[in-house]
Design a protein around this motif. Structure first.
Motif, PDB file in Angstrom:
ATOM      1  N   ILE A 166     -40.584  -7.045 -24.630  1.00 21.39           N
ATOM      2  CA  ILE A 166     -41.387  -7.982 -25.649  1.00 21.39           C
ATOM      3  C   ILE A 166     -42.692  -7.804 -25.900  1.00 21.39           C
ATOM      4  O   ILE A 166     -42.804  -7.743 -27.302  1.00 21.39           O
ATOM      5  N   PRO A 167     -43.766  -8.778 -25.058  1.00 20.33           N
ATOM      6  CA  PRO A 167     -45.123  -8.592 -25.379  1.00 20.33           C
ATOM      7  C   PRO A 167     -45.712  -6.937 -25.595  1.00 20.33           C
ATOM      8  O   PRO A 167     -46.652  -7.084 -26.607  1.00 20.33           O
ATOM      9  N   ARG A 168     -45.029  -5.936 -25.728  1.00 19.66           N
ATOM     10  CA  ARG A 168     -45.463  -4.466 -25.547  1.00 19.66           C
ATOM     11  C   ARG A 168     -44.887  -4.194 -27.171  1.00 19.66           C
ATOM     12  O   ARG A 168     -45.943  -3.280 -27.609  1.00 19.66           O
ATOM     13  N   VAL A 169     -43.986  -4.548 -27.223  1.00 23.39           N
ATOM     14  CA  VAL A 169     -43.719  -4.274 -28.893  1.00 23.39           C
ATOM     15  C   VAL A 169     -43.896  -4.531 -29.593  1.00 23.39           C
ATOM     16  O   VAL A 169     -44.559  -4.199 -30.389  1.00 23.39           O
ATOM     17  N   ALA A 170     -44.467  -6.023 -29.373  1.00 27.83           N
ATOM     18  CA  ALA A 170     -45.356  -6.497 -29.617  1.00 27.83           C
ATOM     19  C   ALA A 170     -46.911  -6.213 -30.348  1.00 27.83           C
ATOM     20  O   ALA A 170     -47.440  -5.928 -31.590  1.00 27.83           O
ATOM     21  N   MET A 171     -47.341  -5.420 -30.136  1.00 26.93           N
ATOM     22  CA  MET A 171     -48.987  -4.993 -29.390  1.00 26.93           C
ATOM     23  C   MET A 171     -48.184  -3.142 -29.918  1.00 26.93           C
ATOM     24  O   MET A 171     -49.172  -3.081 -31.062  1.00 26.93           O
ATOM     25  N   THR A 172     -47.429  -2.837 -29.937  1.00 28.67           N
ATOM     26  CA  THR A 172     -47.266  -1.850 -30.521  1.00 28.67           C
ATOM     27  C   THR A 172     -46.568  -1.312 -31.696  1.00 28.67           C
ATOM     28  O   THR A 172     -47.413  -0.722 -32.299  1.00 28.67           O
ATOM     29  N   VAL A 173     -46.276  -2.157 -32.414  1.00 30.67           N
ATOM     30  CA  VAL A 173     -46.263  -2.331 -34.097  1.00 30.67           C
ATOM     31  C   VAL A 173     -47.400  -3.000 -34.647  1.00 30.67           C
ATOM     32  O   VAL A 173     -48.082  -2.082 -35.657  1.00 30.67           O
ATOM     33  N   ARG A 174     -48.443  -3.871 -33.792  1.00 28.14           N
ATOM     34  CA  ARG A 174     -49.084  -4.348 -35.223  1.00 28.14           C
ATOM     35  C   ARG A 174     -50.785  -2.577 -34.434  1.00 28.14           C
ATOM     36  O   ARG A 174     -51.281  -2.858 -35.437  1.00 28.14           O
ATOM     37  N   MET A 175     -50.137  -2.322 -33.533  1.00 36.15           N
ATOM     38  CA  MET A 175     -51.520  -0.698 -33.358  1.00 36.15           C
ATOM     39  C   MET A 175     -50.678   0.226 -34.436  1.00 36.15           C
ATOM     40  O   MET A 175     -51.503   1.137 -35.283  1.00 36.15           O
ATOM     41  N   LEU A 176     -49.495   0.436 -34.874  1.00 37.56           N
ATOM     42  CA  LEU A 176     -49.093   1.537 -35.126  1.00 37.56           C
ATOM     43  C   LEU A 176     -48.971   0.921 -36.874  1.00 37.56           C
ATOM     44  O   LEU A 176     -49.461   1.716 -37.727  1.00 37.56           O
ATOM     45  N   ARG A 177     -48.950  -0.134 -36.955  1.00 43.20           N
ATOM     46  CA  ARG A 177     -49.088  -0.532 -38.617  1.00 43.20           C
ATOM     47  C   ARG A 177     -51.076  -0.747 -38.821  1.00 43.20           C
ATOM     48  O   ARG A 177     -51.641   0.785 -40.296  1.00 43.20           O
ATOM     49  N   SER A 178     -51.798  -1.009 -38.106  1.00 46.05           N
ATOM     50  CA  SER A 178     -53.128  -0.477 -38.531  1.00 46.05           C
ATOM     51  C   SER A 178     -53.162   0.976 -38.880  1.00 46.05           C
ATOM     52  O   SER A 178     -53.933   1.024 -39.605  1.00 46.05           O
ATOM     53  N   ALA A 222     -37.771   2.451 -29.392  1.00 47.28           N
ATOM     54  CA  ALA A 222     -36.544   2.126 -29.785  1.00 47.28           C
ATOM     55  C   ALA A 222     -37.020   1.317 -31.183  1.00 47.28           C
ATOM     56  O   ALA A 222     -36.404   1.433 -32.494  1.00 47.28           O
ATOM     57  N   VAL A 223     -37.231   0.217 -30.601  1.00 50.43           N
ATOM     58  CA  VAL A 223     -37.976  -1.132 -31.937  1.00 50.43           C
ATOM     59  C   VAL A 223     -39.042  -1.044 -32.421  1.00 50.43           C
ATOM     60  O   VAL A 223     -39.485  -1.382 -33.235  1.00 50.43           O
ATOM     61  N   SER A 224     -40.564  -0.807 -31.687  1.00 53.81           N
ATOM     62  CA  SER A 224     -42.018  -0.672 -32.539  1.00 53.81           C
ATOM     63  C   SER A 224     -41.826   0.055 -33.042  1.00 53.81           C
ATOM     64  O   SER A 224     -42.571  -0.341 -33.563  1.00 53.81           O
ATOM     65  N   ILE A 225     -41.495   1.339 -33.134  1.00 57.09           N
ATOM     66  CA  ILE A 225     -42.040   1.917 -34.052  1.00 57.09           C
ATOM     67  C   ILE A 225     -41.738   1.950 -35.461  1.00 57.09           C
ATOM     68  O   ILE A 225     -41.621   2.423 -36.245  1.00 57.09           O
ATOM     69  N   PRO A 226     -39.834   1.849 -35.660  1.00 61.58           N
ATOM     70  CA  PRO A 226     -39.351   1.799 -36.835  1.00 61.58           C
ATOM     71  C   PRO A 226     -40.150   0.134 -37.682  1.00 61.58           C
ATOM     72  O   PRO A 226     -39.959  -0.168 -39.160  1.00 61.58           O
ATOM     73  N   VAL A 227     -40.272  -0.719 -36.481  1.00 57.56           N
ATOM     74  CA  VAL A 227     -40.696  -1.466 -37.542  1.00 57.56           C
ATOM     75  C   VAL A 227     -41.675  -1.489 -37.820  1.00 57.56           C
ATOM     76  O   VAL A 227     -42.383  -2.380 -38.642  1.00 57.56           O
ATOM     77  N   GLY A 228     -42.769  -0.981 -36.779  1.00 53.12           N
ATOM     78  CA  GLY A 228     -44.207  -1.010 -37.165  1.00 53.12           C
ATOM     79  C   GLY A 228     -44.412   0.397 -38.073  1.00 53.12           C
ATOM     80  O   GLY A 228     -45.460  -0.711 -39.136  1.00 53.12           O
ATOM     81  N   VAL A 229     -43.356   1.025 -38.431  1.00 53.51           N
ATOM     82  CA  VAL A 229     -43.532   1.216 -39.584  1.00 53.51           C
ATOM     83  C   VAL A 229     -43.594   0.600 -41.003  1.00 53.51           C
ATOM     84  O   VAL A 229     -43.678   0.743 -42.174  1.00 53.51           O
TER      85      VAL A 229
END
Length: 319
Positions: free
Chosen positions: A192-204, A113-120
């Motif tokens: 928290i750490p997994r959100v950060a990792m997913t955001v970084r990967m999705l952004r890339s 719920a957090v990482s996908i919208p934040v990553g995009v």
């Protein structure tokens, strides 16, 4: 048709993998644990008493016969008897499985719920004024271990704000909302750490897709950039992210072992640690196989989802 064939093949591979894992776990614990009868008798163990109890427990039979019965019992809920607690293993671990499963699912939902919208959003605003701040915050979140975050959250929400009482976990069956509220803070520390990792990967992956020819062609033909992003780019960018999220789902269970200790949550983690300390190998063996099944199942689900969302994988589904 091809999708069903691929799904059937993946499910068959899952079953074969679990049989192999269960056999290795059974053999390993049979070799390292010594005699369960001797452990149960403790200081009263004599060769005669040990032999009599082993015969009563069926431990004098061939290894493969005992494994076959144990494997059959795994599907029927008969996993043997706990050495320490003197009760059926499944009866002992079933409530713990529900708690750990609830914690894992809650953590995973927070991550998605957090990482996908934040990553995009991070990919869309790459190179902006706050991009450096976001990158630094992302690195910080990845560096902080869940148990340390859990200690801070326990102090803040339990000691300072008294939003929950540490060590008084509500019963999941009778007070589900209260239990979820208690688990929510533990889920945050895991996520928290997994959100950060997913955001970084999705952004890339999104930025990489945005540089491809089909995106430039679509935009040059007058298509809206946001529409191209959500209609085409995001679908392709999610393929490696889904695989990573499956790995995350598997690792959440392992990470919850420590977090459960911090928050005093009566899940599989606490039982596993206690059973290892007490040399309660029937319980440890069952938990290891359950955790292995969770890992293999997460990978299988990820493959099926990727095969569904990526046409290139669908075309090669029977390869």
């Amino acid at each position: 048709m091809m999708t069903m064939k691929y799904a059937a093949k993946r499910i068959a591979m899952l079953l074969v993998t679990m049989i192999i894992v269960s056999f290795l776990a059974f053999v390993a614990f049979s070799l390292v644990s010594g005699s369960a009868a001797e452990i149960m008798l403790g200081t009263q163990a004599t060769p005669e008493k040990v032999a009599a109890l082993e015969k009563e427990m069926g431990l004098d039979r061939p290894l493969m016969v005992r494994y076959g019965e144990w494997l059959l019992g795994f599907f029927t809920g008969d996993l043997g008897t706990s050495i320490s607690y003197k009760q059926p293993v499944w009866q002992l671990i079933a409530p713990k499985v529900r708690v750990t499963l609830c914690l894992s699912v809650l953590s995973f939902l927070l991550i998605v719920a957090v990482s996908i919208p934040v990553g995009v959003r991070s990919a869309r605003r790459a190179g902006g004024r706050l991009d450096g701040v976001g990158t630094a915050l992302n690195q910080l979140c990845m560096a902080v271990p869940p148990f340390f975050t859990g200690i801070l959250l326990t102090w803040l929400f339990s000691t300072a704000l008294r939003w929950f009482t540490h060590g008084k976990f509500p019963d999941l069956g009778t007070d589900f909302p209260g239990a979820v509220k208690y688990l929510f803070f533990a889920a945050i520390s895991i996520a928290i750490p997994r959100v950060a990792m997913t955001v970084r990967m999705l952004r890339s992956t999104v930025l990489g897709e945005m540089q491809k020819d089909y995106v430039r062609t679509a935009i040059s033909r007058g298509n809206d950039r946001t529409g191209v992003l959500y209609g085409h780019v995001l679908k392709n960018a999610l393929v490696p992210v889904v695989t990573f999220l499956a790995q995350t789902m598997a690792e959440i269970v392992a990470g919850s072992i420590v977090v459960e200790q911090v928050f005093a949550i009566p899940g599989l983690g606490r039982l596993l640690v206690a059973s290892i300390s007490n040399r309660d190998y029937p319980v440890v063996q069952a938990i290891v196989v359950i955790l292995a099944f969770w890992v293999v199942l997460a990978g299988t689900v990820a493959d099926l989802i990727n095969q569904r969302i990526d046409p290139r994988l669908r075309l090669g589904g029977d390869a």
